[in-house]
Design a protein around this motif. Structure first.
Motif, PDB file in Angstrom:
ATOM      1  N   ILE A  26       0.888  -1.247  -0.142  1.00  0.00           N
ATOM      2  CA  ILE A  26       0.023   0.067   0.150  1.00  0.00           C
ATOM      3  C   ILE A  26       0.846   1.312  -0.071  1.00  0.00           C
ATOM      4  O   ILE A  26       1.290   1.938   0.857  1.00  0.00           O
ATOM      5  N   ALA A  27       1.571   1.476  -1.184  1.00  0.00           N
ATOM      6  CA  ALA A  27       2.505   2.596  -1.279  1.00  0.00           C
ATOM      7  C   ALA A  27       2.478   2.844  -2.577  1.00  0.00           C
ATOM      8  O   ALA A  27       2.678   1.996  -3.655  1.00  0.00           O
ATOM      9  N   GLY A  28       2.626   4.192  -2.924  1.00  0.00           N
ATOM     10  CA  GLY A  28       2.699   4.515  -4.564  1.00  0.00           C
ATOM     11  C   GLY A  28       2.784   5.923  -4.520  1.00  0.00           C
ATOM     12  O   GLY A  28       2.809   6.743  -3.548  1.00  0.00           O
ATOM     13  N   THR A  29       3.044   6.613  -5.860  1.00  0.00           N
ATOM     14  CA  THR A  29       3.122   8.102  -6.015  1.00  0.00           C
ATOM     15  C   THR A  29       1.960   7.695  -7.466  1.00  0.00           C
ATOM     16  O   THR A  29       1.748   6.883  -8.148  1.00  0.00           O
ATOM     17  N   GLU A  30       1.602   9.266  -7.881  1.00  0.00           N
ATOM     18  CA  GLU A  30       1.344   9.377  -9.372  1.00  0.00           C
ATOM     19  C   GLU A  30       2.102   9.157 -10.357  1.00  0.00           C
ATOM     20  O   GLU A  30       1.779   9.341 -11.436  1.00  0.00           O
ATOM     21  N   TYR A  31       3.579   8.858  -9.965  1.00  0.00           N
ATOM     22  CA  TYR A  31       4.396   8.652 -11.181  1.00  0.00           C
ATOM     23  C   TYR A  31       4.455   7.351 -11.626  1.00  0.00           C
ATOM     24  O   TYR A  31       4.264   6.400 -10.810  1.00  0.00           O
ATOM     25  N   SER A  32       5.151   7.215 -12.910  1.00  0.00           N
ATOM     26  CA  SER A  32       5.348   5.367 -13.267  1.00  0.00           C
ATOM     27  C   SER A  32       6.534   5.415 -13.973  1.00  0.00           C
ATOM     28  O   SER A  32       7.252   6.512 -14.408  1.00  0.00           O
ATOM     29  N   GLY A  33       6.669   4.295 -14.375  1.00  0.00           N
ATOM     30  CA  GLY A  33       7.993   3.992 -15.103  1.00  0.00           C
ATOM     31  C   GLY A  33       9.208   3.942 -14.275  1.00  0.00           C
ATOM     32  O   GLY A  33       9.096   4.213 -12.967  1.00  0.00           O
ATOM     33  N   PRO A  34      10.612   3.418 -14.848  1.00  0.00           N
ATOM     34  CA  PRO A  34      11.431   2.857 -14.016  1.00  0.00           C
ATOM     35  C   PRO A  34      12.105   4.308 -13.284  1.00  0.00           C
ATOM     36  O   PRO A  34      12.742   4.228 -12.077  1.00  0.00           O
TER      37      PRO A  34
END
Ligand code: NAP
Length: 311
Positions: free
Chosen positions: A129-137
Motif C-alpha cells: 500500500i505505497a505509491g505515487t502518481e508517477y510511473s516508469g523506472p
C-alpha cells in the motif's frame, strides 16, 4: 526465520520495472536482499532505461529467461496483464520458487495467475500500500515502502515457511506486513483507494468541462482544494483502467453507497440543515486525525509525499 542481514534470496526476478518494480530493485540492492537481480520488462525502451539506472544485474525482454533459477519472482505489471505474464513465466519457474505480485486488486489476479502456476512453486499474492502518481523506472525510489503496509493474501494451501520468507522480505523492504482474505482486501481497497481515485478523476473531469469557469482560473486558484485531487487524477491511466475492470463488484458497491451519501449531503445543503453539515464535517475531521496518529500520513499540506529520486 531470523531477520539477519544475509541475502534472503539468491536470485530475484523483477517482472515489470515501473514505479513498483524499480523501487523494489533499489531497496533490494541497498539492503542486499538478493545476490542477483534479474530485470524483465515488455518494451526495449523501458529495459534500456532500467539498465541506464543500474537497477539490476541482468536484463531481458524474455520474462521466462529472467525467472529461470530465481527463488523469488515479483510480478509488477498492470493487473490486467497478470494472466499473460503468469503463462509466459510458468514453464521456466524453478521448484520451490516463491512467486508473488504487487497488483492493486487481488481476486482477479488470483483467478488469472493460479491456473498457470506449477505445483512446485509457492504463489503468494501481495499488494504494497505505497505509491505515487508517477510511473516508469525513473519513478522508483528505495524508501517507497518505508513504514507502509504490505498486504499479503495467501491462498488456503500456502506453505507457512514460504509465507514467512515473503513476510521477512517485505519487512526488510521497510514495510509492515498484514495478511488478509483476497475478497476482503478488494472491498477494503475499494473504499480507501479506488473510490478516492474515482472521485478525483470525476472532480478533475468536471472542472475541466465547466463552461462558466475558465481552465486558467481552475489552475490559478487550484490551491483551494482542487490541487490535491489533481495529484491522484494524474496517476497512470492503464493501471487505473485495469483496477476498475478487475475490482468491478466492490467498486460499484462503494460508488452506489457514495452516491447515496452525496445525495443526502445535497439535501442538507438544499434545506439549509446546518446541524447535519456540522455533524458530518466534525466526524470526518476526526478520521483525518486518526490517520495522522496511526502514522499513515503527516500533517503537512503536501501530505508528506516528497519524491526523492533514487533515495
Ligand atoms: P508502471 O510504473 O506503469 O510500470 C508498469 C510495468 O509493467 C512496466 O515495466 C511495463 O513495461 C509493464 N507492463 C505494462 N503493461 C504490460 C503488459 N500488458 N504486459 C507486460 N508488462 C506490462 O506501473 P506501477 O505503478 O509499477 O504498477 C505496477 C503494479 O503495481 C500494478 O499492478 C499496480 O496496480 C500495482 N501498484 C501500483 C501502485 C502505484 O501507486 N502506482 C501502488 C501499489 C500497487 P513497459 O514499460 O516495458 O511497457
Amino acid at each position: 526465520m531470523s531477520e539477519t542481514s544475509e541475502p534472503l534470496f539468491d536470485r530475484i526476478a523483477l517482472i515489470g520495472i515501473g514505479l513498483i518494480g524499480a523501487s523494489l530493485a533499489r531497496i533490494v540492492r541497498r539492503e542486499g536482499l538478493a545476490r542477483h537481480i534479474a530485470v524483465s520488462t515488455r518494451r526495449l525502451k523501458t529495459l534500456d532505461r532500467a539498465r541506464e539506472l543500474d537497477l539490476g544485474d541482468s536484463y531481458t525482454l524474455d520474462p521466462a529467461q529472467a525467472v529461470r533459477d530465481a527463488d523469488l519472482v515479483v510480478v509488477s505489471v498492470p493487473v490486467g496483464a497478470s494472466g499473460a505474464v503468469a503463462e509466459a513465466i510458468a514453464p521456466a519457474l524453478a521448484p520451490g520458487a516463491i512467486v508473488t505480485d504487487v497488483g492493486s486488486t487481488k481476486r482477479s489476479v488470483i483467478q488469472q495467475m493460479t491456473p498457470h502456476m506449477p505445483a512446485h512453486v509457492h504463489f503468494i499474492p501481495g499488494h504494497p500500500i505505497a505509491g505515487t502518481e508517477y510511473s516508469g523506472p525513473d519513478a522508483g525510489f528505495a524508501s517507497l515502502f518505508t513504514d507502509r503496509w504490505c498486504i499479503l493474501t495467501p491462498l488456503p494451501d500456502t506453505d507457512a515457511d514460504a509465507l514467512d520468507r515473503l513476510k521477512t522480505f517485505w519487512r526488510r523492504c521497510g514495510s509492515d506486513v498484514a495478511t488478509m482474505d483476497p475478497d476482503h482486501h478488494d472491498r477494503v481497497l475499494a473504499v480507501v483507494s479506488h473510490l478516492p481515485q474515482l472521485i478525483s478523476y470525476n472532480i478533475v473531469g468536471t472542472a475541466s468541462d465547466l463552461e462558466t469557469v475558465t481552465q486558467s482560473e481552475v489552475i490559478k486558484y487550484s490551491a483551494s482544494g482542487f490541487r490535491d485531487f489533481t495529484r491522484l487524477a494524474a496517476s497512470d491511466p492503464t493501471m487505473w483502467r485495469d483496477v476498475c475492470l478487475h475490482n468491478q463488484d466492490a467498486i460499484l458497491e462503494m460508488l452506489a453507497r457514495f452516491s447515496e451519501d452525496l445525495a443526502s449531503l445535497q439535501k442538507s445543503i438544499r434545506w439549509g440543515d446546518g446541524d447535519a453539515l456540522f455533524e458530518l464535517f466534525t466526524r470526518t475531521r476526526h478520521i483525518r486525525k486518526s490517520i495522522i496518529e496511526a502514522g499513515q500520513d503527516v500533517d503537512t499540506p503536501s501530505f508528506g509525499r516528497q519524491r526523492v529520486n533514487g533515495s
